[in-house]
Design a protein around this motif. Structure first.
Motif, mmCIF file in Angstrom:
data_model
loop_
_atom_site.group_PDB
_atom_site.id
_atom_site.type_symbol
_atom_site.label_atom_id
_atom_site.label_comp_id
_atom_site.label_asym_id
_atom_site.label_seq_id
_atom_site.Cartn_x
_atom_site.Cartn_y
_atom_site.Cartn_z
ATOM 1 N N ARG A 138 0.710 -1.327 0.071
ATOM 2 C CA ARG A 138 0.016 0.010 -0.106
ATOM 3 C C ARG A 138 0.830 1.384 0.100
ATOM 4 N NH1 ARG A 138 -4.574 -0.159 4.334
ATOM 5 N NH2 ARG A 138 -2.467 0.007 5.884
ATOM 6 N N HIS A 139 1.918 1.274 0.688
ATOM 7 C CA HIS A 139 3.025 2.346 0.752
ATOM 8 C C HIS A 139 3.414 2.530 -0.620
ATOM 9 C CE1 HIS A 139 6.744 4.432 1.451
ATOM 10 N NE2 HIS A 139 6.374 4.701 2.623
ATOM 11 N N VAL A 140 3.894 1.645 -1.304
ATOM 12 C CA VAL A 140 4.631 1.700 -2.675
ATOM 13 C C VAL A 140 3.524 2.302 -3.539
ATOM 14 C CG1 VAL A 140 5.587 0.346 -4.586
ATOM 15 C CG2 VAL A 140 6.313 -0.122 -2.267
ATOM 16 N N LEU A 141 2.251 1.669 -3.674
ATOM 17 C CA LEU A 141 1.287 2.188 -4.599
ATOM 18 C C LEU A 141 0.908 3.732 -4.234
ATOM 19 C CD1 LEU A 141 -1.225 -0.866 -4.558
ATOM 20 C CD2 LEU A 141 0.373 -0.095 -6.520
ATOM 21 N N ALA A 142 0.560 3.865 -2.886
ATOM 22 C CA ALA A 142 0.338 5.448 -2.677
ATOM 23 C C ALA A 142 1.456 6.403 -3.064
ATOM 24 C CB ALA A 142 0.006 5.633 -1.153
ATOM 25 N N THR A 143 2.677 6.078 -2.617
ATOM 26 C CA THR A 143 3.693 6.883 -3.122
ATOM 27 C C THR A 143 3.917 6.924 -4.628
ATOM 28 O OG1 THR A 143 4.968 6.280 -1.024
ATOM 29 C CG2 THR A 143 6.115 7.330 -2.925
ATOM 30 N N ARG A 144 3.785 6.025 -5.418
ATOM 31 C CA ARG A 144 3.703 5.980 -6.538
ATOM 32 C C ARG A 144 2.691 6.988 -7.358
ATOM 33 N NH1 ARG A 144 2.939 0.766 -9.255
ATOM 34 N NH2 ARG A 144 4.839 0.140 -8.259
ATOM 35 N N ARG A 145 1.432 6.729 -6.837
ATOM 36 C CA ARG A 145 0.285 7.900 -7.183
ATOM 37 C C ARG A 145 0.496 8.981 -6.971
ATOM 38 N NH1 ARG A 145 -3.882 3.245 -5.481
ATOM 39 N NH2 ARG A 145 -3.814 1.824 -7.270
ATOM 40 N N LEU A 146 1.104 9.374 -5.670
ATOM 41 C CA LEU A 146 1.025 10.740 -5.373
ATOM 42 C C LEU A 146 2.255 11.371 -6.282
ATOM 43 C CD1 LEU A 146 0.863 10.416 -1.500
ATOM 44 C CD2 LEU A 146 -0.438 11.890 -2.980
ATOM 45 N N PHE A 147 3.371 10.733 -6.500
ATOM 46 C CA PHE A 147 4.567 11.049 -7.529
ATOM 47 C C PHE A 147 4.307 11.400 -8.742
ATOM 48 C CE2 PHE A 147 7.706 10.047 -10.599
ATOM 49 C CZ PHE A 147 8.657 11.248 -10.022
ATOM 50 N N ASP A 148 3.213 10.415 -9.259
ATOM 51 C CA ASP A 148 2.868 10.654 -10.892
ATOM 52 C C ASP A 148 1.952 11.756 -10.792
ATOM 53 O OD1 ASP A 148 4.200 8.504 -11.548
ATOM 54 O OD2 ASP A 148 2.512 7.042 -11.439
ATOM 55 N N PHE A 149 0.923 11.948 -10.003
ATOM 56 C CA PHE A 149 0.216 13.201 -10.058
ATOM 57 C C PHE A 149 0.852 14.550 -10.004
ATOM 58 C CE2 PHE A 149 -1.895 16.400 -7.553
ATOM 59 C CZ PHE A 149 -2.943 16.595 -8.316
ATOM 60 N N PHE A 150 1.714 14.533 -9.073
ATOM 61 C CA PHE A 150 2.618 15.828 -8.736
ATOM 62 C C PHE A 150 3.382 16.210 -10.094
ATOM 63 C CE2 PHE A 150 1.204 15.353 -4.511
ATOM 64 C CZ PHE A 150 0.728 16.734 -4.242
ATOM 65 N N ALA A 151 4.134 14.972 -10.563
ATOM 66 C CA ALA A 151 4.988 15.133 -11.637
ATOM 67 C C ALA A 151 4.308 15.708 -12.901
ATOM 68 C CB ALA A 151 5.906 13.850 -11.560
ATOM 69 N N ARG A 152 2.941 15.044 -13.031
ATOM 70 C CA ARG A 152 2.364 15.459 -14.340
ATOM 71 C C ARG A 152 1.748 16.961 -14.178
ATOM 72 N NH1 ARG A 152 -0.325 11.386 -13.831
ATOM 73 N NH2 ARG A 152 -2.086 12.118 -12.601
ATOM 74 N N THR A 153 1.233 17.181 -12.935
ATOM 75 C CA THR A 153 0.273 18.298 -12.623
ATOM 76 C C THR A 153 1.414 19.696 -12.733
ATOM 77 O OG1 THR A 153 -1.123 17.129 -11.467
ATOM 78 C CG2 THR A 153 -1.221 19.567 -11.111
ATOM 79 N N LEU A 154 2.664 19.217 -12.066
ATOM 80 C CA LEU A 154 3.533 20.513 -11.972
ATOM 81 C C LEU A 154 4.597 20.567 -13.126
ATOM 82 C CD1 LEU A 154 3.909 20.004 -8.208
ATOM 83 C CD2 LEU A 154 2.317 21.894 -9.484
ATOM 84 N N GLU A 155 4.600 19.893 -14.197
ATOM 85 C CA GLU A 155 5.554 19.680 -15.113
ATOM 86 C C GLU A 155 5.728 21.179 -15.772
ATOM 87 O OE1 GLU A 155 6.707 17.362 -19.284
ATOM 88 O OE2 GLU A 155 4.888 16.958 -18.308
ATOM 89 N N GLU B 146 19.677 14.740 5.836
ATOM 90 C CA GLU B 146 19.367 14.454 4.563
ATOM 91 C C GLU B 146 18.429 13.248 4.508
ATOM 92 O OE1 GLU B 146 22.293 14.033 0.910
ATOM 93 O OE2 GLU B 146 22.107 12.071 1.881
ATOM 94 N N PRO B 147 17.205 13.865 4.835
ATOM 95 C CA PRO B 147 15.829 12.882 4.836
ATOM 96 C C PRO B 147 15.599 12.339 3.417
ATOM 97 C CG PRO B 147 15.264 15.326 5.091
ATOM 98 C CD PRO B 147 16.983 15.356 5.198
ATOM 99 N N GLU B 148 14.864 11.416 3.449
ATOM 100 C CA GLU B 148 14.440 10.794 2.214
ATOM 101 C C GLU B 148 12.887 10.680 2.164
ATOM 102 O OE1 GLU B 148 16.564 7.467 0.711
ATOM 103 O OE2 GLU B 148 18.296 8.173 1.617
ATOM 104 N N PRO B 149 12.232 12.075 1.830
ATOM 105 C CA PRO B 149 10.604 11.693 2.108
ATOM 106 C C PRO B 149 10.156 11.012 0.825
ATOM 107 C CG PRO B 149 11.486 13.987 1.159
ATOM 108 C CD PRO B 149 12.918 13.566 1.655
ATOM 109 N N ASP B 150 8.857 10.580 0.947
ATOM 110 C CA ASP B 150 8.306 9.593 0.200
ATOM 111 C C ASP B 150 8.137 10.366 -1.299
ATOM 112 O OD1 ASP B 150 8.136 7.245 1.562
ATOM 113 O OD2 ASP B 150 6.665 8.042 2.608
ATOM 114 N N VAL B 151 7.545 11.764 -0.963
ATOM 115 C CA VAL B 151 7.465 12.568 -2.303
ATOM 116 C C VAL B 151 7.908 14.119 -1.825
ATOM 117 C CG1 VAL B 151 5.736 13.580 -3.713
ATOM 118 C CG2 VAL B 151 5.437 11.334 -3.124
ATOM 119 N N LEU B 152 8.576 14.644 -2.721
ATOM 120 C CA LEU B 152 9.137 15.998 -2.356
ATOM 121 C C LEU B 152 8.816 17.165 -3.662
ATOM 122 C CD1 LEU B 152 10.897 17.894 -0.521
ATOM 123 C CD2 LEU B 152 12.791 16.892 -2.190
#
Length: 120
Positions: free
Chosen positions: A52-69, A88-94
């Motif tokens: 569930r973590h992997v799927l949610a992270t992928r969906r959030l990233f795809d949304f922001f990458a596409r929307t903010l391009e 040097e944190p590694e957030p799920d989406v930045l």
């Protein structure tokens, strides 16, 4: 009593800088497959990622990458160099505007949005 032990323990911790953290990885103190990040000078283990973590992270990233391009950049689970030299944190989406990619290939600007996904 536990508080006293914790306080004493905290005083003896060796804190690391981002440069020392990268050196530990280069010389093999930290292996390439270890899931860790540097927070306030301490090397912290990251929790295992569930499906569930992997799927949610992928969906959030795809949304922001596409929307903010073209206006901002989205990063997924990448290290982020903070102005502090001991984290040097590694957030799920930045999400960053006008990222300054340094030698390590990590964004180093102030984030616009930081997302951590949790299964629970």
């Amino acid at each position: 009593m536990a508080e006293m032990v914790g306080a004493s323990e905290a005083e003896t911790l060796r804190r690391f800088t981002v440069d020392e953290y990268h050196l530990m990885a280069r010389v093999g103190v930290l292996s390439a497959d270890e899931r860790v990040e540097l927070i306030d000078g301490q090397v912290q283990r990251l929790s295992p990622k569930g499906r569930r973590h992997v799927l949610a992270t992928r969906r959030l990233f795809d949304f922001f990458a596409r929307t903010l391009e073209g206006r901002a950049s989205a990063y997924k689970e990448d290290p982020h160099v903070l102005s502090k030299l001991d984290s040097e944190p590694e957030p799920d989406v930045l999400v960053c505007s006008n990222p300054d990619v340094e030698a390590y290939g990590t964004p180093s600007t102030s984030p616009l949005l930081v997302i951590e996904v949790a299964d629970s």
